[in-house]
Scaffold this motif. Structure first.
Motif, short mmCIF file in Angstrom:
data_model
loop_
_atom_site.label_atom_id
_atom_site.label_comp_id
_atom_site.label_asym_id
_atom_site.label_seq_id
_atom_site.Cartn_x
_atom_site.Cartn_y
_atom_site.Cartn_z
N GLU A 175 -9.32 7.26 -4.13
CA GLU A 175 -11.74 8.36 -4.18
C GLU A 175 -12.38 7.99 -5.09
O GLU A 175 -13.09 7.13 -5.22
CB GLU A 175 -11.12 9.98 -4.02
N GLU A 176 -11.13 8.65 -6.86
CA GLU A 176 -11.94 7.96 -7.13
C GLU A 176 -11.75 6.51 -8.29
O GLU A 176 -12.58 5.96 -8.79
CB GLU A 176 -10.57 7.95 -9.02
N ALA A 177 -11.32 5.81 -7.87
CA ALA A 177 -11.29 4.50 -7.43
C ALA A 177 -12.05 3.14 -6.13
O ALA A 177 -12.29 2.31 -6.18
CB ALA A 177 -9.53 3.68 -7.04
N GLY A 178 -12.23 4.00 -5.51
CA GLY A 178 -14.25 4.01 -4.90
C GLY A 178 -13.37 3.84 -3.31
O GLY A 178 -14.25 2.83 -2.42
N LEU A 179 -12.26 4.20 -3.31
CA LEU A 179 -12.11 3.76 -1.85
C LEU A 179 -12.05 5.24 -0.95
O LEU A 179 -11.12 5.99 -1.12
CB LEU A 179 -10.69 3.03 -1.79
N HIS A 180 -12.00 5.56 0.19
CA HIS A 180 -12.40 6.64 1.26
C HIS A 180 -11.94 5.68 2.79
O HIS A 180 -11.81 7.15 3.12
CB HIS A 180 -13.57 7.43 0.46
N ASN A 181 -12.01 4.95 2.52
CA ASN A 181 -11.07 4.47 3.91
C ASN A 181 -9.36 4.70 3.94
O ASN A 181 -9.07 4.17 3.76
CB ASN A 181 -11.45 2.78 3.84
N LEU A 182 -9.44 5.87 3.97
CA LEU A 182 -8.00 6.31 3.82
C LEU A 182 -7.25 7.22 5.50
O LEU A 182 -8.25 7.66 6.23
CB LEU A 182 -7.41 7.71 2.19
N VAL A 183 -6.15 6.88 5.81
CA VAL A 183 -5.15 7.88 6.29
C VAL A 183 -3.88 8.80 4.93
O VAL A 183 -3.28 7.62 5.17
CB VAL A 183 -4.95 7.24 7.08
N LEU A 184 -4.02 9.42 5.90
CA LEU A 184 -2.71 10.07 5.43
C LEU A 184 -1.49 10.45 6.01
O LEU A 184 -1.47 10.98 7.34
CB LEU A 184 -2.82 11.44 4.73
#
Length: 350
Positions: A159-168
Motif C-alpha cells: 500500500e505504501e508503495a502505491g499498490l492496493h490491487n491485492l489478494v491475501l
C-alpha cells in the motif's frame, strides 16, 4: 464484503462466486508439458492456474501459455524479485509473492511499481513454513496471530508503495491454525482472501483436511478463491474443490446423495455409487443449475431422501424403486439402476 480484484477475465471478491485455482507441477520452461497440464485443468473446471517462475526461461514461456489457454495465469515468485518483473513484462495476469523470502523493502517497492503500472494484481502468500524471523521470535511459532500480522504487514508495504490491487492468503499445514488465521484476517481487512491448507498430503487425507479448513471458512462467508493442495495429479485438486463448494451450497451441478449401506442393503450400492459418480464427474453442468440425485440401499431411508431429490432410487432384492420428486414412477431391475439414473440426470439437465 471484500474488495473486487480483476485477474485477467476473472473477478474475485465483491460477492463474486468463489474461484477454483490449482498449480501446475511441470517445469514451466517446458512449455508444451505445462500447456498440456493447464488445458487438462481447464477441462476439469479450474478457473485460475498458477505455475512457478523460477528461471528466466520459465518467464519466457508466459506469452506462449497466454496465447494457447483461456484462464488467468499466475506467476509464483520466490527469492528473486527480478523474476516478478520479468513475468510482468511478459504479460502475466497476476503475481504471487511470499514477502518472507523476497528480501528488502526496496524489492517490494519495485514489484509494486511495475504491477501498478501494468495493472497486475499481487497475491501476498504467507505460509507457516516461511514466516519472518522477527515474527517467529515474537510469537515463538507460526501461530494464527503471527500469520495474520505477517499478511497485514506485507499489505501495508505494498500500500505504501502505491499498490492496493491485492489478494491475501494465510496458509498452514495445521487446519485449526489456518481457520483461525483467516478469521482474524477477515476481521481486519477488506482484501479478497485466497483459502487453502498447505502441505496436506495425499489425495484422501489432503482432501479431508482441505474440506475441513476451507469448508469451515466458506460456511462462515469467508473466502473469495481457493486451492486444494494435494500430493497428486493437480486435476484431482479441482474435483476436490468442486465437491467442497458443492457441500457448502456454493456450486451447482449434480449432488449425489447415497447412503453408507448397512445389513438391510440388498443391491451392490457401493459399486453403483462409484459408477454413477464417475459419470457425474464428466458432466459440464450450466452455471447455477443444481440437481440432487438419491441412490439409496433400501426403502427405510430411500423414499424420504428421494423426496428431497429430483430423482432417486431405493434398492430392494434384485430391483429398485424409482422416484421423481418423491413420487414413485415404477420399478427397475438392479442392473438398470445406473443406466436409468444416468438417463434421468441427462433429461433433467436439458
Amino acid at each position: 464484503m471484500s474488495n473486487i480484484v480483476k485477474i485477467g477475465n476473472m473477478t474475485i471478491g465483491g460477492g463474486a462466486p468463489v474461484a477454483i485455482q490449482s498449480m501446475t507441477n511441470t517445469h514451466t520452461a517446458d512449455r508444451e508439458a505445462t500447456l498440456a497440464q493447464i488445458l487438462a485443468l481447464e477441462q476439469a473446471g479450474c478457473q485460475i492456474v498458477r505455475f512457478t517462475v523460477n528461471t528466466e526461461e520459465a518467464a519466457e514461456s508466459i506469452p506462449y501459455l497466454r496465447e494457447h489457454t483461456h484462464i488467468p495465469l499466475v506467476a509464483d515468485i520466490h527469492f528473486d524479485y527480478r523474476l516478478a518483473l520479468k513475468a510482468a513484462e511478459y504479460g502475466i495476469h497476476k503475481i504471487r509473492i511470499n514477502p518472507g523470502n523476497i528480501g528488502s523493502p526496496d524489492r517490494i517497492r519495485e514489484v509494486a511499481r511495475v504491477c501498478n503500472q501494468k495493472n497486475i494484481p499481487v497475491r501476498i502468500g504467507i505460509n507457516g513454513g516461511s514466516l519472518e524471523k522477527e515474527l517467529l521470535a515474537k510469537y515463538g511459532a507460526p501461530t494464527p496471530e503471527a500469520l495474520c500480522e505477517s499478511a497485514l504487514k506485507a499489505a501495508r508495504e505494498f500500500e505504501e508503495a502505491g499498490l492496493h490491487n491485492l489478494v491475501l492468503s494465510v496458509k498452514s499445514s495445521s487446519v485449526p491454525n489456518m481457520i483461525k488465521a483467516n478469521r482474524l484476517l477477515a476481521e481486519r481487512c477488506d482484501y479478497p482472501l485466497h483459502l487453502g491448507v498447505t502441505e496436506t498430503g495425499t489425495k484422501r487425507g489432503g482432501s479431508i483436511k482441505s474440506a475441513v479448513g476451507i469448508g469451515a471458512l466458506l460456511c462462515d462467508g469467508i473466502g473469495d478463491t481457493m486451492r486444494v493442495s494435494l500430493t497428486a495429479d493437480p486435476v484431482e485438486e479441482i474435483y476436490a474443490a468442486k465437491e467442497i463448494l458443492r457441500a457448502c451450497g456454493l456450486l451447482g451441478g449434480v449432488n449425489l446423495i447415497s447412503c453408507p449401506t448397512c445389513g438391510r442393503t440388498e443391491v451392490d450400492l457401493i459399486r453403483y455409487a462409484e459408477q454413477l459418480q464417475t459419470k457425474i464427474d464428466t458432466l459440464n453442468v450450466p452455471a447455477g443449475k443444481k440437481l440432487n440425485v438419491a441412490l439409496m440401499g433400501c426403502v427405510v431411508n430411500g423414499p424420504g431422501e428421494a423426496r428431497e431429490a429430483h430423482v432417486g432410487v431405493a434398492g430392494g432384492k434384485g430391483e429398485a424403486v424409482l422416484f421423481r420428486k418423491g413420487e414413485i414412477i415404477g420399478k427397475i431391475s438392479e442392473d438398470r439402476i445406473v443406466p436409468v439414473l444416468w438417463e434421468e440426470i441427462n433429461r433433467l439437465l436439458q
